[in-house]
Design a protein around this motif. Structure first.
Motif, mmCIF file in Angstrom:
data_model
loop_
_atom_site.group_PDB
_atom_site.id
_atom_site.type_symbol
_atom_site.label_atom_id
_atom_site.label_comp_id
_atom_site.label_asym_id
_atom_site.label_seq_id
_atom_site.Cartn_x
_atom_site.Cartn_y
_atom_site.Cartn_z
ATOM 1 N N GLN A 1 0.842 -1.195 0.000
ATOM 2 C CA GLN A 1 0.000 0.000 0.000
ATOM 3 C C GLN A 1 0.875 1.241 0.000
ATOM 4 O OE1 GLN A 1 -3.762 0.472 0.141
ATOM 5 N NE2 GLN A 1 -2.732 2.257 -0.728
ATOM 6 N N TRP A 2 0.822 2.004 -1.091
ATOM 7 C CA TRP A 2 1.507 3.284 -1.177
ATOM 8 C C TRP A 2 0.544 4.399 -0.790
ATOM 9 C CZ3 TRP A 2 6.648 3.675 -2.807
ATOM 10 C CH2 TRP A 2 7.194 2.559 -3.451
ATOM 11 N N ARG A 3 1.069 5.419 -0.143
ATOM 12 C CA ARG A 3 0.282 6.612 0.168
ATOM 13 C C ARG A 3 1.172 7.835 -0.017
ATOM 14 N NH1 ARG A 3 -1.155 2.809 4.047
ATOM 15 N NH2 ARG A 3 -3.387 2.346 4.195
ATOM 16 N N GLN A 4 0.597 8.897 -0.540
ATOM 17 C CA GLN A 4 1.338 10.142 -0.636
ATOM 18 C C GLN A 4 1.188 10.885 0.675
ATOM 19 O OE1 GLN A 4 0.340 12.696 -3.920
ATOM 20 N NE2 GLN A 4 1.931 14.195 -3.427
ATOM 21 N N LEU B 1 -2.200 8.121 -7.871
ATOM 22 C CA LEU B 1 -1.479 6.871 -7.627
ATOM 23 C C LEU B 1 -2.338 5.738 -8.180
ATOM 24 C CD1 LEU B 1 -0.227 7.425 -3.943
ATOM 25 C CD2 LEU B 1 0.706 8.305 -6.093
ATOM 26 N N SER B 2 -2.254 5.500 -9.468
ATOM 27 C CA SER B 2 -3.169 4.553 -10.108
ATOM 28 C C SER B 2 -2.873 3.108 -9.753
ATOM 29 C CB SER B 2 -3.127 4.725 -11.626
ATOM 30 O OG SER B 2 -1.834 4.456 -12.121
ATOM 31 N N SER B 3 -1.685 2.818 -9.259
ATOM 32 C CA SER B 3 -1.340 1.442 -8.895
ATOM 33 C C SER B 3 -0.860 1.392 -7.453
ATOM 34 C CB SER B 3 -0.269 0.890 -9.840
ATOM 35 O OG SER B 3 0.878 1.730 -9.845
ATOM 36 N N ALA B 4 -1.602 2.032 -6.558
ATOM 37 C CA ALA B 4 -1.157 2.204 -5.171
ATOM 38 C C ALA B 4 -1.072 0.897 -4.401
ATOM 39 C CB ALA B 4 -2.087 3.176 -4.440
ATOM 40 N N ARG B 5 -1.670 -0.186 -4.920
ATOM 41 C CA ARG B 5 -1.578 -1.465 -4.220
ATOM 42 C C ARG B 5 -0.753 -2.488 -4.995
ATOM 43 N NH1 ARG B 5 -7.027 -3.667 -1.670
ATOM 44 N NH2 ARG B 5 -8.224 -2.523 -3.253
ATOM 45 N N SER B 6 0.134 -1.990 -5.840
ATOM 46 C CA SER B 6 1.092 -2.871 -6.496
ATOM 47 C C SER B 6 2.487 -2.495 -6.023
ATOM 48 C CB SER B 6 0.986 -2.736 -8.012
ATOM 49 O OG SER B 6 1.542 -1.521 -8.454
ATOM 50 N N GLN B 7 3.484 -3.245 -6.452
ATOM 51 C CA GLN B 7 4.845 -2.985 -5.980
ATOM 52 C C GLN B 7 5.488 -1.783 -6.663
ATOM 53 O OE1 GLN B 7 5.902 -7.656 -5.331
ATOM 54 N NE2 GLN B 7 7.642 -6.322 -5.612
ATOM 55 N N ALA B 8 4.873 -1.255 -7.708
ATOM 56 C CA ALA B 8 5.487 -0.137 -8.417
ATOM 57 C C ALA B 8 4.453 0.938 -8.718
ATOM 58 C CB ALA B 8 6.137 -0.613 -9.719
ATOM 59 N N LEU B 9 4.905 2.176 -8.683
ATOM 60 C CA LEU B 9 4.105 3.341 -9.030
ATOM 61 C C LEU B 9 4.749 4.055 -10.208
ATOM 62 C CD1 LEU B 9 3.465 5.173 -5.614
ATOM 63 C CD2 LEU B 9 1.778 3.884 -6.930
ATOM 64 N N SER B 10 3.917 4.650 -11.048
ATOM 65 C CA SER B 10 4.401 5.603 -12.038
ATOM 66 C C SER B 10 3.569 6.857 -11.868
ATOM 67 C CB SER B 10 4.267 5.059 -13.464
ATOM 68 O OG SER B 10 4.806 5.976 -14.398
ATOM 69 N N VAL B 11 4.214 7.962 -11.554
ATOM 70 C CA VAL B 11 3.496 9.202 -11.278
ATOM 71 C C VAL B 11 3.991 10.296 -12.216
ATOM 72 C CG1 VAL B 11 3.017 8.638 -8.876
ATOM 73 C CG2 VAL B 11 5.140 9.825 -9.460
ATOM 74 N N THR B 12 3.142 11.296 -12.421
ATOM 75 C CA THR B 12 3.475 12.412 -13.298
ATOM 76 C C THR B 12 3.194 13.709 -12.554
ATOM 77 O OG1 THR B 12 2.787 11.068 -15.188
ATOM 78 C CG2 THR B 12 3.124 13.420 -15.575
ATOM 79 N N PRO B 13 4.188 14.267 -11.861
ATOM 80 C CA PRO B 13 3.964 15.511 -11.123
ATOM 81 C C PRO B 13 3.514 16.641 -12.039
ATOM 82 C CG PRO B 13 6.022 14.474 -10.449
ATOM 83 C CD PRO B 13 5.547 13.747 -11.657
#
Length: 655
Positions: free
Chosen positions: A82-85, A93-105
């Motif tokens: 679980q990722w959280r900002q 955070l479109s994949s917040a419950r996977s092992q990897a995130l790709s974000v676009t600030p």
């Protein structure tokens, strides 16, 4: 020439931490289970005893996407991520419950995150990461795709340039290459989208791809995409999800749901075999839980597995907003689970597990969501390419084609109502399969000791249809094996002309050539049943009619310009077909009122000799006018042609 390389718009700073018993990154999540002190804190490297490490690009690069990955150290497997900002301008955070995130600030400044996860033993860990974003440069390059994939799985990554008009992409130059990580073969390294099979790995590995773009004004930009390639769980001997249909990473949408602990292992796991399938006592049908009543949306969502949270959110909203008659929820009584994934292609129902498997491409509503869905094609898309004819279909409402997706370069959004022609028809189709194998009359009397395929009764709706009102054309059955199962066409089949196919098909009582989809060795045509129900429900519930046509094969050009040899709008209303529809609906949807199929419209013939595009506006033709497709309509038709090349959704029979 102005070169936009290396003075990077992103200044990255990585801060990694972990604690053995407290929350990380200032989140409000529950305190994890204490971890022995022998486990090193989460950091950028795997040390002796480490469970995982964090990966974040430390090198300054051009562009705006940034990947953060939780990489399992050798011999470990991670779960419940679980990722959280925790700080900075809000990001998706479109994949917040996977092992990897790709974000676009979208704004400069500090962006901080926490991550909580468990290892295979159930021990809890946490850590944090951050980066500082500088103001985005004009014409920055952005790479988007699902940031993690199991080794051996197909995926895609697409490049975008900020402020570049859709019409300018064709004149710009792009090239892709691997920068770091295992070797990989890219399908077309000079396209804006690359499709590839992730290399097989035995441990979590980061594959780094780089895209370099030269615009017509001389600007040059480059950007990296860091894909986490995960070692898939060890497959069982003779797995049900084998090399031709690999499962991919999913998790229960409702982590605290009553079946959350069973869903993945029972319906979509590499270790699944005939002997390890769950019984109906372990994972019962939804209809067993509801006792035949209309399921609540909450009951449905407790059966959902997704690869990203937005997929569950869109599915839930669709049920709440578009299932006004309750048909979808009633039909869902016949399933054990619903799997929604970005790499499920084609969609299918499986009587081995009792679950339906849906392609998330039918659910996205924003461009960002679409970016996380693989663009890898259906493997059946090349079947039947040496035949001399083409079969065309589309859904039409108000003389306008519906169900096509807007051109990808437009970055358009769509409402939940706009999902009906694609997702709605898919649900009617797959859920008819489910209610064919386990009709509603059986749900209250199923033996909990049996597996789903063992509980299928004699005299299913498809079997009754075949016995009482069969179709006739063996030629179309044989051609179906070529088109839908990849059987090599015979010389006689290659010689069939469109007029021959029109004669075989139009004099029979099947609504679409896919109804003849019958694997060698099987005697019950399941797709016939599903196509009858799909077309009837789309017309009677949503006012959407289906066109079907036969045309010559078009080696060049598009389906919009294919000349129609024969075609109909609303074929399901044919007098010879309506009794077959009534039989199917009475068995699979007994809640529908008597005489329901009487309201089906009489089929409208399409005009032979006119193109498929010219046949769209039948209102204009009735007034003596021939209307050609607009540029936008042609683009929508091009997308529908891609969907037709992917054949149709289908049923996977018991194993």
């Amino acid at each position: 020439m102005t070169r936009l390389a290396r003075p990077a718009p992103w200044l990255l700073c990585l801060i990694l931490s972990a604690c053995g018993g407290g929350g990380g990154g200032g989140t409000a999540s529950p305190s994890p289970t204490p971890v022995p002190d022998a486990v090193p804190p989460l950091g950028a490297q795997c040390l002796t005893g480490s469970v995982a490490r964090l990966a974040l690009a430390a090198e300054a690069v051009t562009g705006r996407n940034q990947e953060l990955a939780l990489v399992a150290c050798a011999g470990n497997r991670l779960d419940a991520v679980q990722w959280r900002q925790t700080d900075g301008p809000a990001l998706v955070l479109s994949s917040a419950r996977s092992q990897a995130l790709s974000v676009t600030p979208t704004a400069p400044g500090r962006h901080a995150f926490s991550v909580d996860f468990k290892d295979a033993a159930g021990r809890s860990f946490s850590g944090s990461a951050e980066f500082t974003a500088a103001p985005a440069q004009r014409s920055a390059l952005v790479l988007r795709g699902e940031p993690s994939v199991w080794g051996g799985g197909q995926t895609s990554v697409r490049a975008w340039v900020d402020e570049l008009a859709p019409g300018d992409y064709a004149s710009a130059r792009i090239s892709w290459r691997r920068v770091d990580g295992p070797e990989v073969t890219l399908d077309d390294p000079n396209a804006w989208r690359v499709i590839f099979t992730a290399p097989p790995v035995t441990a979590d590995t980061v594959l780094r791809l780089r895209a370099e773009v030269t615009l017509t004004n001389g600007l040059v930009a480059s950007q990296d995409f860091n894909l986490l390639v995960q070692a898939p769980p060890t497959p069982a001997a003779s797995p049900l999800f084998g090399s031709g249909n690999l499962s991919s990473r999913v998790y229960p949408y409702l982590s605290a749901g009553p079946y959350a602990g069973l869903l993945r292992d029972c319906v979509y796991a590499p270790a699944l075999t005939t002997s390890t399938l769950c019984s109906l006592g372990q994972l019962p049908l939804l209809g067993t839980e509801t006792r035949g009543g209309v399921p609540t949306v909450e009951q449905v969502m407790a059966r959902v597995l997704v690869s990203n949270d937005w997929m569950g959110q869109r599915f839930e909203a669709f049920l709440r907003e578009q299932d006004t008659q309750g048909d979808f929820r009633r039909l869902l009584n016949a399933v054990t689970a619903i799997v929604i994934g970005g790499r499920v292609r084609p969609a299918f129902y499986w009587s081995a597990t009792g679950a339906i498997y849906l392609d998330a491409d039918t659910l996205w509503q924003t461009a960002a969501e679409r970016d996380t869905v693989s663009e890898a094609p259906d493997p059946r898309s090349d079947y039947g390419k040496d035949l001399a004819y083409a079969t065309l279909w589309r859904y039409v409402q108000g003389n306008q084609s519906v169900g096509g997706r807007p051109p990808v370069l437009e970055r358009a959004s769509r409402s939940s109502a706009a999902l009906v022609p694609a997702l709605g028809r898919l649900l009617y189709h797959e859920l008819t399969h489910a209610n064919d194998f386990l009709p509603p009359r059986t749900h209250a009397v199923l033996n909990p000791a049996l597996r789903v395929y063992e509980a299928v009764p004699a005299g299913t709706p498809s079997e009754q249809l075949r016995a009482q009102l069969p179709f006739f054309s063996q030629e179309m059955v044989d051609l179906g094996r070529v088109q839908f199962f990849g059987v090599t066409a015979t010389a006689a089949q290659r010689a069939f002309q469109p007029a021959d196919i029109a004669r075989f098909f139009s004099t029979d009582r099947v609504t679409d050539p896919y109804g003849y989809s019958l694997p060698t060795g099987q005697t019950t045509p399941r797709e016939d049943t599903a196509m009858l129900a799909e077309e009837a429900l789309m017309q009677l519930r949503h006012g959407v009619l289906r066109d079907v046509a036969i045309s010559p094969k078009f080696a060049s050009g598009t389906s919009a310009d294919a000349v129609v040899t024969w075609g109909q709008r609303g074929r399901v209303g044919d007098a010879a077909i309506k009794p077959r529809v009534a039989l199917v609906l009475a068995q699979t949807m007994p809640w529908l009122p008597a005489g329901f199929t009487d309201a089906l419209a009489v089929p409208l013939p399409l005009r032979a000799g006119l193109t498929w595009g010219q046949n769209l506006d039948q209102g204009a033709l009735a007034a003596g006018l021939v209307r050609s497709l607009s540029a936008r309509e042609r683009a929508m038709e091009a997308d529908l042609e891609l969907q037709r090349r992917s054949a149709q959704p289908g049923a996977v029979s018991q194993r």
